[in-house]
Every structure is written in structure tokens, then in C-alpha cells.
Scaffold this motif. Structure first.
Motif, mmCIF file in Angstrom:
data_model
loop_
_atom_site.group_PDB
_atom_site.id
_atom_site.type_symbol
_atom_site.label_atom_id
_atom_site.label_comp_id
_atom_site.label_asym_id
_atom_site.label_seq_id
_atom_site.Cartn_x
_atom_site.Cartn_y
_atom_site.Cartn_z
ATOM 1 N N HIS A 164 -3.049 -13.306 5.744
ATOM 2 C CA HIS A 164 -3.920 -13.720 4.292
ATOM 3 C C HIS A 164 -4.595 -15.314 5.909
ATOM 4 O O HIS A 164 -2.819 -16.196 6.124
ATOM 5 C CB HIS A 164 -3.451 -14.577 3.279
ATOM 6 C CG HIS A 164 -2.584 -13.614 2.220
ATOM 7 N ND1 HIS A 164 -3.662 -12.565 1.397
ATOM 8 C CD2 HIS A 164 -1.805 -12.647 2.391
ATOM 9 C CE1 HIS A 164 -3.117 -11.836 0.772
ATOM 10 N NE2 HIS A 164 -1.348 -11.997 1.828
ATOM 11 N N LEU A 165 -5.982 -15.405 5.657
ATOM 12 C CA LEU A 165 -5.718 -16.842 6.488
ATOM 13 C C LEU A 165 -6.636 -17.970 5.378
ATOM 14 O O LEU A 165 -7.109 -17.535 3.993
ATOM 15 C CB LEU A 165 -6.918 -16.437 6.997
ATOM 16 C CG LEU A 165 -7.477 -15.570 8.165
ATOM 17 C CD1 LEU A 165 -8.532 -15.182 9.242
ATOM 18 C CD2 LEU A 165 -6.173 -16.394 8.954
ATOM 19 N N ALA A 166 -5.998 -18.988 5.513
ATOM 20 C CA ALA A 166 -6.179 -20.024 4.596
ATOM 21 C C ALA A 166 -7.692 -21.080 6.035
ATOM 22 O O ALA A 166 -7.049 -21.690 6.594
ATOM 23 C CB ALA A 166 -4.822 -20.620 4.381
ATOM 24 N N ILE A 167 -8.366 -21.278 5.529
ATOM 25 C CA ILE A 167 -9.441 -22.637 6.445
ATOM 26 C C ILE A 167 -8.940 -23.649 5.254
ATOM 27 O O ILE A 167 -9.775 -23.529 4.214
ATOM 28 C CB ILE A 167 -10.686 -21.874 6.765
ATOM 29 C CG1 ILE A 167 -10.224 -20.860 7.513
ATOM 30 C CG2 ILE A 167 -11.310 -22.977 6.671
ATOM 31 C CD1 ILE A 167 -11.448 -19.538 7.873
ATOM 32 N N ALA A 168 -9.262 -24.769 6.279
ATOM 33 C CA ALA A 168 -9.867 -26.122 5.538
ATOM 34 C C ALA A 168 -10.706 -26.603 5.997
ATOM 35 O O ALA A 168 -10.630 -27.006 7.228
ATOM 36 C CB ALA A 168 -8.876 -26.912 5.265
ATOM 37 N N SER A 169 -12.336 -26.913 5.619
ATOM 38 C CA SER A 169 -13.545 -26.713 6.154
ATOM 39 C C SER A 169 -14.227 -28.228 5.980
ATOM 40 O O SER A 169 -14.010 -27.983 3.874
ATOM 41 C CB SER A 169 -13.862 -25.939 6.662
ATOM 42 O OG SER A 169 -15.421 -26.193 7.293
ATOM 43 N N ARG A 170 -14.794 -28.964 6.502
ATOM 44 C CA ARG A 170 -16.123 -30.011 5.670
ATOM 45 C C ARG A 170 -17.141 -28.831 4.349
ATOM 46 O O ARG A 170 -17.902 -29.960 4.480
ATOM 47 C CB ARG A 170 -16.087 -31.420 6.416
ATOM 48 C CG ARG A 170 -15.196 -32.454 6.571
ATOM 49 C CD ARG A 170 -15.606 -33.358 7.214
ATOM 50 N NE ARG A 170 -14.885 -34.612 7.347
ATOM 51 C CZ ARG A 170 -14.213 -35.163 8.334
ATOM 52 N NH1 ARG A 170 -15.635 -35.742 8.140
ATOM 53 N NH2 ARG A 170 -13.674 -35.889 8.487
ATOM 54 N N SER A 171 -17.359 -28.224 6.028
ATOM 55 C CA SER A 171 -18.724 -26.921 5.779
ATOM 56 C C SER A 171 -18.564 -26.148 5.948
ATOM 57 O O SER A 171 -16.783 -25.137 6.397
ATOM 58 C CB SER A 171 -19.788 -27.670 6.821
ATOM 59 O OG SER A 171 -19.208 -27.602 8.265
ATOM 60 N N ASP A 172 -18.927 -25.264 5.075
ATOM 61 C CA ASP A 172 -18.381 -23.670 5.694
ATOM 62 C C ASP A 172 -18.413 -22.990 6.883
ATOM 63 O O ASP A 172 -20.000 -22.940 7.405
ATOM 64 C CB ASP A 172 -19.161 -22.741 4.200
ATOM 65 C CG ASP A 172 -19.650 -22.698 3.095
ATOM 66 O OD1 ASP A 172 -20.231 -22.376 1.960
ATOM 67 O OD2 ASP A 172 -18.234 -23.349 1.798
ATOM 68 N N PRO A 173 -18.000 -22.268 7.038
ATOM 69 C CA PRO A 173 -17.895 -21.381 8.101
ATOM 70 C C PRO A 173 -18.832 -20.664 7.827
ATOM 71 O O PRO A 173 -18.791 -19.964 7.225
ATOM 72 C CB PRO A 173 -16.193 -21.294 8.609
ATOM 73 C CG PRO A 173 -16.042 -21.017 7.260
ATOM 74 C CD PRO A 173 -16.869 -21.746 5.457
ATOM 75 N N LEU A 174 -19.558 -19.925 9.572
ATOM 76 C CA LEU A 174 -20.685 -19.464 9.530
ATOM 77 C C LEU A 174 -19.911 -18.036 9.638
ATOM 78 O O LEU A 174 -20.128 -17.039 10.302
ATOM 79 C CB LEU A 174 -21.376 -19.333 10.414
ATOM 80 C CG LEU A 174 -21.773 -20.385 10.240
ATOM 81 C CD1 LEU A 174 -22.663 -20.920 11.782
ATOM 82 C CD2 LEU A 174 -22.702 -20.895 9.423
#
Length: 910
Positions: A164-174
Motif C-alpha cells: 500500500h502507498l501512503a502519501i502525506a502532502s500539502r496539496s493533492d498529488p497529480l
């Protein structure tokens, strides 16, 4: 000199101060895992506790049985380099399972290129891992490069069930979030979810931050911050020493920017002067260590200050377990930089300069250059770049080098002839040919100033310089070689030969690389003229010089060119021996595997496919892919996709083949070799085979092709393709003018091919002549060129030059066999048609014949291998394997694997 220190990436969840346990959010993330979400996304503005939330969730996952394994990658702006990103992604996964990934990921190419070949191997290895893995990408908003976004999309499309991928970001990834959401493959937390509730704010303020606030004070503060965690933390730090808590909370209003400015001022005012100075001065650094901070600030107690800042929860994050490297909380660093920019702008360049010097002393050229550029000390940066050039080019970090050179002012680059030449090389690779000419002219002028009588300056105070004397000595040869390369890229064959000859004349007898390059471009000019014998002689000289220079990769790369020439001459056996000898030479070099080794396997695959040795062809492509990009030359990487497309063509999967050719076009680097087999022409052939005549004819029109064109070797493949299109069009819509045009063109092509000794081309032309007569119904006339093609092709083992033509050629070969034309050879060819054309006159007696791909699957179903291992060997997803198996069962009229094997054996398929 200071002991070298390695700046490391964070591959484990970062250490965190005691935080608020948030069971409602942890349960949401756990539910995402249970429901099979491919992606866990935590997307919110700065200061909402994204990383902390992930860390807490990961900790809870690791306490469960069976234990979940975690790969953690903390990203920064430099990870926009695709090679760097992929290297660290693989390294993070290797922390979980050492069997995952490349043997030496640090040698990944930094040329802009897709990551699919490496990711495919990693996906397959993860699928075989016994672990359930969560791969965390923290601070993903710092990565904006399109190739990385494409790589992430590819990974999500082919994600194995145990990852599984888990992403933390200030904006939605493209990435296609809507599609993932619609499929139920996305679990997401956003700012509204992450805001502290009243109860959570109470726990945070009174238990974590050790304050004693009343319920009313907590409610007021929670309301004014709207649960914004960073604001609450900053407020708590300010209130620690406040005597008027109620007054502070009452005054705590305004926008986030105002609140941040106010609270930082409150926090900073409560720090000793030397700590405040330390914070401002080190805010320019992405990473902090005691030694580095001492060099930048001049404070000998920098290590103790860092430790005190961490203990005091003052937004310092440890980056390793040993507490050697730290970073500031991103929000806190932003504010520090903004204030320092306002109050200490004049000091910033000097601090960057000190950082650059520290990194240079500690053998970290990448960071040293970056800070020199930030200091706007461009002369020093240029010297550092030129010093780093040999090693950076050896490690193929061209993308990073190009980024640096783009940052340097033009006048600085112009004063550095070596940098100007390298800029020309980078522009050539990127396809900006106009810029290549400008940079080479700059290098020539700089060289003239350096070698002229007393001329060392082009303007007052602006000195031309070269760091490496050896680079200066060979610079005239290098410039001439790049002139030849530029001429080659624009199709100026005469110019290519002229500049290559000059380079050869300038090169000293012991300048083996220079002489090899010059001879190579002379060979390419001969190739472009169609004089293949002269080209082969030139490349024999190239190989000798490269071996004397010890340049293994280019020796192997030269083999690929020689094999291409031999194949065009119809000398398949010699081409195969050349590849085999080169592979033996590569293996004798030991580890690491030499560059271009992967490309040799691609070439072997092409020859095995032509001989209908499809299992060997596929295995060579698998070996090539397993070796990875570090074992391939950038200009050859497109060839893997072309070869795989030809295998898909053999299997009758033309749509898949066209997709692969599209990827090949994207990877193709113009200017390295004569484009004698354009990918666009190969696509047009597939369109014609599919009956998409409008697309094929549009391609011919765009290339300004006609059946009456003057003929040149450079366009021979395109004109043969045009003849194919015309024959296919006539088969669908008979018009005499169309077939006459095709036959007239083929007649002229045959004469030119025979004159140039290009038997490979001649064989194809003869086959097309036979098909053109056959489509008119004149079998006897068709057998004349076919007889000759068969006679020439048999000794070299050609198969697919006939088999790829499908049913029309199958029928024509049957006619030839009836007349006693090479009957044994035709029987061998006809066995290939069973698969390619779906011909039921071969040995299969089932109603719907199996495709070649299905036969490959069937052979593996006969083994003890499980489904995932079969999928890995075939380089397909488990879902694709299931689709093939379903089709096999339907065609064999069975419903189980053992029954399929028995039925296949009965039918003589195994």
C-alpha cells in the motif's frame, strides 16, 4: 580537514515527541487497509500534523499481528530528479526486504526517462515478499516532476496486493484520485479530519504540552485556531512563561499569517540571544548537524544547541536514530527564513558561502554547489561544477548537472570552455539543437582566447579558465566531435564526415577516446550514405581504440551498431556471434555490470525473434530489464520497447505493440545514430496490418512520401513501409493505380538495395513484390521473387520476415511448396504461421487456436510454479495472467489447470 559526513535520507518513521493518540483517525486508516485501498492520502495545509498522524498510525500497525513492515521516504526538492527519487524509493523498500530492488540503485541514470522497467522488477519482487508493506512518501508536495508523477501512476496501476502507498502532502498529488476514489481504492484524510477536536485539543495542551488550562480557555483557543495543530503548538510554547494566560488567549486572533508572525515573535523573544541568532543563521540549511552549524554560525556549542532545541520541542526533527542530522519543522523554517530575509538579507549570501565551503571540505559536492549557487558566488560554483564533472558524468547525473548549468549566468558559462562544451552535450541530448551550435561557438572562442598569444580575457575582470589541464588539451577534439554530432542530428551527412575527419586529424595517437569518437562519426556518415562496408570498417577501428582506452561500455555499444549493419546486410549469423562475443566480454569484466550489457540482450532478443525462437527472445528481454537502466546506454533504452512490440506483434497483440512503440518514441534520443528505421514507420506498418489505412496514409503524407520519390538509404525503410501500405490498401479497395505505384516503387527499391549490398532489405522487398503480384491473383508471377527471397533467407535462418505477413504469405508459401520450392524450409516457416496468422491448417485441431502468448502461459502451467511466479516470469500482472488462463481454458474446453495440460498434450501443443 573535517571527517566526511554522509547526508542520509530518512528511511524510517521519524522520531516524534509524545503526541495525542487519535483512535478515530487510526481506525479510518486501518479500515482503508482492510478494504484494499491502494493509496492512503493525507492531504492538508502546513501544520496539520500529517507526518505525526502517519507516524502514530504506522506505530499502531506495527504493534499488530502479523506485523506490518514499513518503508518510509522523506522527500525534499532535490528528489524531483527522477533517478534520485527512484533510487531512494528502492532503498526504502530494501530496508523492509533486502531482496527488493536493484543491486546498486545509486547508479541509476538521471536522464529524464520512465521508471517502468525498474518499477516492474520491483513490483514483481514485492509481490513475492512474505511481508505486508506500507510505503510512506512524506512531504510529497515537494516533488513536482512529471516523470515522477508518471512513475507513481504506473506503480499504482500495478500495485501488488501486499503493498500500500501512503502519501502525506500539502496539496493533492497529480494522480487520478477521482478514479481511485470511484473504485474504492483510496482512503483519505484532509484538513477537516485532521483538525483537533475539543477533547483532542485538551489532551494536547494539558498533557502533551504540560499546561493547566481551564475547559473555557481550551475551548476559546481551539475555536480561534480552528483545531490547527501548529497554531496550538506555537500558542502552547508562548504560554509556557506567560503570567496572563487568559489575556494571551483573548488576544489570540487573526489570520494564520498574523498568528504565526505573532507567536514566532513570542517564542523567539523567550530564547537567549545566541539561540535566536543560531535559529536565523541556520534557517538557510535543509539539514542540520553540529559540525555544519558550527561552520555556518561560528558558535562552538552548535551541537548542544541542536540537542536543546529538540528537547524543548522547538520544531527540530531528528533525521536519523543517532541524532546526528536534524531539520526544522517546515513551517517553522519558512517563518525563520521570512523573518531573516526581512531583517538580515545582507548576511544570507555569506552564510550560504560558509555552508558551501563546509560541504566541499566534507566531500559533498552536490550540496556545496547548491549553496554556492544560492550565495550567487557563480564563479566558485562554476569551478565546483567543473571539478565535479568527471565523476558526475561517470555516475550519469546529467539532469542535476543541467539544472546547475541553467542556474549559472550565461557569461560565466561562456568563460568556461569545458562547461560550454558540456552544455552543448546536454542541449544535444535534450534536442535543443540551436543551443548546441551557440555553446560550441562559445567554447571555440574561449579556447582561442586561452591558447592565443597572451589572450586570457574576453572582458575587463572576466577571465577564461579551465580547471583541468587534460580537459584543455583534448578540448579541440571534443569540440570537433560535437560538431560532427550536431551535423549528424540535423541529417547533414557531409558535415558529419567533415567534422569527424577534422577530429581524427586533431587527435593525438594516444588519444584513444578522441580517435574512437571521430572514427565512429565517420562510420555513421558512411552508414547514412548506405555504404555499409565502409561503416563496418570504421567501427572496427572504433572498437580497437575503445578497447585500448579501456572504455568497456562504448565497446559494447559499438557492437550494437555493428550488429545493426550486419543485419541490414542479411548476415544474421555474424550479428548473433558479435552479440555473443560481446556478452562474453561483458561478463569477463565482473561487477558492476558494464553499461550497454542490457542493450546486448535486447539485440539478441531481436535476432531470436526473427528465427522464431520466441522463448529465447523473451528471456533476453527479461535479462535486459532485470539488469536495469544502469546497464543500458541512454540512447538505446527505446530499443527494449521496440523489441517487446515485435514480440507482441508475433503474438497477434497489435494494440499492445502500438502502445509499446509509443513509449519507444518518447524515449528515443535524436542525433546519436542515423534514424534508418523510424519508429513512426513501424507504427504505420502495424496500422496497415490492422486495416487502419487512414492513419497509415496520414503518416505517409506527413513524411511527404510518394511512390515516385528519389530514393536514399536514409529513407529506404520508410519507402518500403509506403509500399506495404499501398499493397494493404489495394487488398481492401482494389485500384490499379495503387498497385502499380507499389510495384514501381518496389522495383526501384530492389535495384538500390542490391547495389548497396543490403540483402536484409532486398529480402523484404522481394517478399512485398510477391505479395503485390499475389493480391492481383497472379500466383506464378508472385512465385518468382518469392523463390529468390526463400533461397537467400534460408541459410541465415529467417522466419518472421515471412511469418509476420500473415495469411496471404501462408497461402503463397503453400503454393510454392506445391511447386517444390525449398519444401523443407517452407515446412519450418509454416509452423510459425500456426501462431501468427491463426492458421488452422497446422498441427492444432482445436477450433480456436492458441496465441503464442497463451502457449507460453500453457507451458508454464505445466510446471510447479504458482500464479505470481508465472506472472513474474512473463512480466505481466496477476490479473493479466488470469485473463490468459481463462482464454486457454475456454479454447481447450476445460475448467482446471491439470485438465488444460492434459488436453494440450493430447493435441500435441506441449
Amino acid at each position: 580537514m573535517a571527517t566526511p559526513v554522509l547526508v542520509t535520507k530518512l528511511f524510517i518513521p521519524p522520531s516524534r515527541p509524545r503526541a495525542v493518540v487519535r483512535p478515530r483517525l487510526i481506525e479510518r486508516l486501518n479500515e482503508g487497509l482492510r478494504s484494499g485501498s491502494k493509496l492512503i492520502l493525507i492531504s492538508a495545509p502546513a501544520g496539520f500534523g500529517k507526518t505525526t498522524m502517519l507516524s502514530e498510525w504506522i506505530a499502531s500497525c506495527q504493534r499488530r499481528k502479523p506485523k506490518v513492515q514499513v518503508g518510509w521516504l522523506s522527500l525534499d526538492e532535490r528528489d524531483n530528479d527522477p533517478s534520485r527519487f527512484l533510487t531512494y524509493l528502492v532503498a526504502a523498500l530494501q530496508n523492509v526486504d533486502a531482496g527488493i530492488g536493484l543491486d546498486d540503485p545509486n547508479q541509476q541514470s538521471s536522464q529524464p526517462q520512465p521508471a517502468e522497467p525498474t518499477l516492474t522488477a520491483v513490483i514483481n519482487e514485492v509481490a513475492q515478499s512474505p511481508h505486508h508493506i506500507i510505503m510512506v512518501l512524506d512531504d510529497f508536495h515537494l516533488v513536482e516532476a512529471a516523470p515522477i508523477r508518471d512513475a507513481l501512476n504506473f506503480l499504482l496501476d500495478h500495485l501488488p496486493s501486499n503493498l500500500h502507498l501512503a502519501i502525506a502532502s500539502r496539496s493533492d498529488p497529480l494522480i487520478p484520485l477521482a478514479r481511485l476514489r470511484a473504485r474504492g481504492e483510496l482512503t483519505e484524510l484532509r484538513a477537516a479530519d485532521l483538525r483537533f477536536s475539543l477533547d483532542e485539543a485538551a489532551v494536547f495542551l494539558n498533557q502533551v504540552m504540560n499546561l493547566r488550562l481551564s475547559a473555557g480557555d481550551i475551548a476559546a483557543l481551539e475555536s480561534r485556531t480552528e483545531g490547527w495543530i501548529a497554531g496550538l503548538q506555537l500558542a502552547a510554547l508562548s504560554m509556557r512563561d506567560s503570567t496572563d494566560v487568559a489575556g494571551f488567549i483573548h488576544a489570540f486572533t487573526g489570520s494564520h499569517r498574523f498568528v504565526i508572525d505573532y507567536l514566532v515573535e513570542e517564542v523567539l523573544l523567550h530564547q537567549p540571544e545566541h539561540v535566536r541568532r543560531f535559529l536565523f543563521q541556520t534557517a538557510i540549511l535543509d539539514r542540520l548537524s553540529g559540525s555544519l552549524c558550527e561552520a555556518v554560525t561560528g558558535q562552538e556549542d552548535a551541537s548542544m544547541i541542536l540537542e536543546a532545541l529538540e528537547r524543548g520541542n522547538l520544531f527540530v526533527v531528528p533525521m536519523d536514530d543517532r541524532r546526528q542530522w536534524y531539520r526544522y519543522h517546515h513551517l517553522f523554517a519558512d517563518v525563520l527564513r521570512a523573518r531573516f530575509l526581512k531583517e538580515g538579507r545582507d548576511h544570507i549570501p555569506g552564510l550560504h558561502g560558509l555552508a558551501s565551503q563546509w560541504y566541499e571540505r566534507n566531500n559533498l559536492p552536490e550540496d556545496s554547489v547548491r549553496h554556492a549557487l544560492a550565495a550567487e558566488d557563480f564563479e566558485r560554483a562554476a569551478i565546483l561544477i567543473e571539478t565535479a564533472l568527471p565523476d558526475m558524468r561517470r555516475r550519469r547525473q546529467d539532469a542535476m548537472l543541467l539544472g546547475w548549468l541553467k542556474t549559472l549566468p550565461d557569461d560565466v558559462v561562456r568563460r568556461k570552455p569545458v562547461l560550454s562544451v558540456f552544455c552543448a552535450h546536454m542541449m544535444l541530448v535534450s534536442g535543443d539543437l540551436d543551443a548546441v551550435a551557440v555553446r560550441l561557438r562559445d567554447a571555440e572562442q574561449g579556447l582561442a582566447a586561452l591558447t592565443g598569444a597572451g589572450g586570457l580575457r574576453v572582458a575587463p575582470g572576466a577571465e577564461i579558465s579551465v580547471v583541468n589541464a587534460e580537459e584543455l588539451r583534448t578540448l579541440p577534439v571534443t569540440i570537433a566531435v560535437y560538431r560532427a554530432s550536431l551535423a549528424q542530428a540535423v541529417g547533414d551527412v557531409a558535415g558529419t564526415a567533415e567534422h569527424a575527419q577534422r577530429a581524427l586529424e586533431l587527435a593525438q595517437p594516444n588519444d584513444h577516446l578522441g580517435r574512437a569518437s571521430a572514427a565512429g562519426f565517420l562510420g555513421l556518415a558512411s552508414w547514412a550514405y548506405g555504404d555499409l562496408e565502409a561503416a563496418l570498417r570504421s567501427f572496427a577501428e572504433v572498437s580497437t581504440s575503445l578497447r585500448m582506452a579501456g572504455n568497456t561500455a562504448d565497446v559494447l555499444g559499438t557492437t550494437i551498431v555493428r550488429a545493426d549493419l550486419l543485419i541490414t546486410q542479411g548476415r544474421l549469423h555474424e550479428a548473433l556471434r558479435a552479440y555473443e562475443d560481446a556478452l562474453q566480454f561483458a561478463e569477463a569484466q565482473g561487477e558492476p555490470v558494464p553499461q550497454a550489457t542490457a542493450d546486448l540482450h535486447v539485440g539478441m532478443s531481436e535476432l531470436h525473434r526473427e528465427r522464431h525462437e520466441l522463448e529465447a527472445a523473451t528471456k533476453h528481454l527479461q535479462k535486459s530489464e532485470a539488469l536495469g537502466d544502469q546497464a543500458s546506454l541512454p540512447e538505446n533504452r527505446y530499443r527494449w520497447f521496440v523489441s517487446m512490440a515485435r514480440i507482441r506483434q508475433t503474438e497477434g497483440e497489435l494494440d499492445a505493440a502500438l502502445d509499446l512503440l509509443g513509449e519507444a518514441q518518447r524515449l528515443y534520443l535524436r542525433g546519436f545514430l542515423p534514424d534508418v528505421r523510424p519508429i513512426g514507420a513501424l507504427k504505420a506498418r502495424f496500422w496497415a496490418a490492422q486495416g487502419r489505412f487512414a492513419d497509415a496514409l496520414k503518416w505517409a503524407e506527413e513524411q511527404s512520401l510518394s511512390s515516385t520519390d528519389p530514393l536514399t538509404y536514409l529513407r529506404e525503410f520508410e519507402h518500403i513501409t509506403l509500399a506495404r501500405i499501398l499493397i494493404a490498401e489495394y487488398r481492401a479497395r482494389p485500384e490499379e493505380s495503387v498497385i502499380r505505384g507499389a510495384l514501381g516503387l518496389l522495383g526501384r527499391l530492389l535495384e538500390a538495395g542490391e547495389a548497396g549490398g543490403r540483402i536484409g532489405s532486398v529480402n523484404e522487398i522481394l517478399i512485398l513484390q510477391a505479395l503485390a503480384h499475389h493480391v492481383q491473383g497472379d500466383v506464378q508471377m508472385a512465385l518468382v521473387p518469392l523463390r529468390r527471397a526463400l533461397t537467400q533467407a534460408e541459410p541465415e535462418g529467417y522466419v518472421h520476415v515471412f511469418a509476420d505477413e500473415g495469411e496471404p504469405m501462408a497461402a503463397l508459401l503453400d503454393d510454392a511448396a506445391q511447386q517444390g520450392i525449398v519444401p523443407d524450409y517452407i515446412r519450418r516457416l509454416r509452423r510459425a504461421f500456426v501462431v501468427v496468422a491463426g492458421d488452422t491448417r497446422g498441427p492444432q485441431s482445436i477450433t480456436d487456436p492458441l496465441s503464442e502468448r497463451e502457449l507460453q502461459v500453457l507451458r508454464l502451467l505445466r510446471t510447479e510454479l504458482g500464479g505470481p511466479e508465472i506472472a513474474r516470469r512473463l512480466f505481466v500482472s496477476i490479473n493479466t495472467l488470469r485473463t490468459h488462463t481463462k482464454h486457454i481454458f475456454a479454447k481447450l474446453e476445460v475448467n482446471s489447470r491439470p485438465a488444460a495440460v492434459r488436453r494440450a498434450e493430447e493435441q500435441g501443443l506441449l
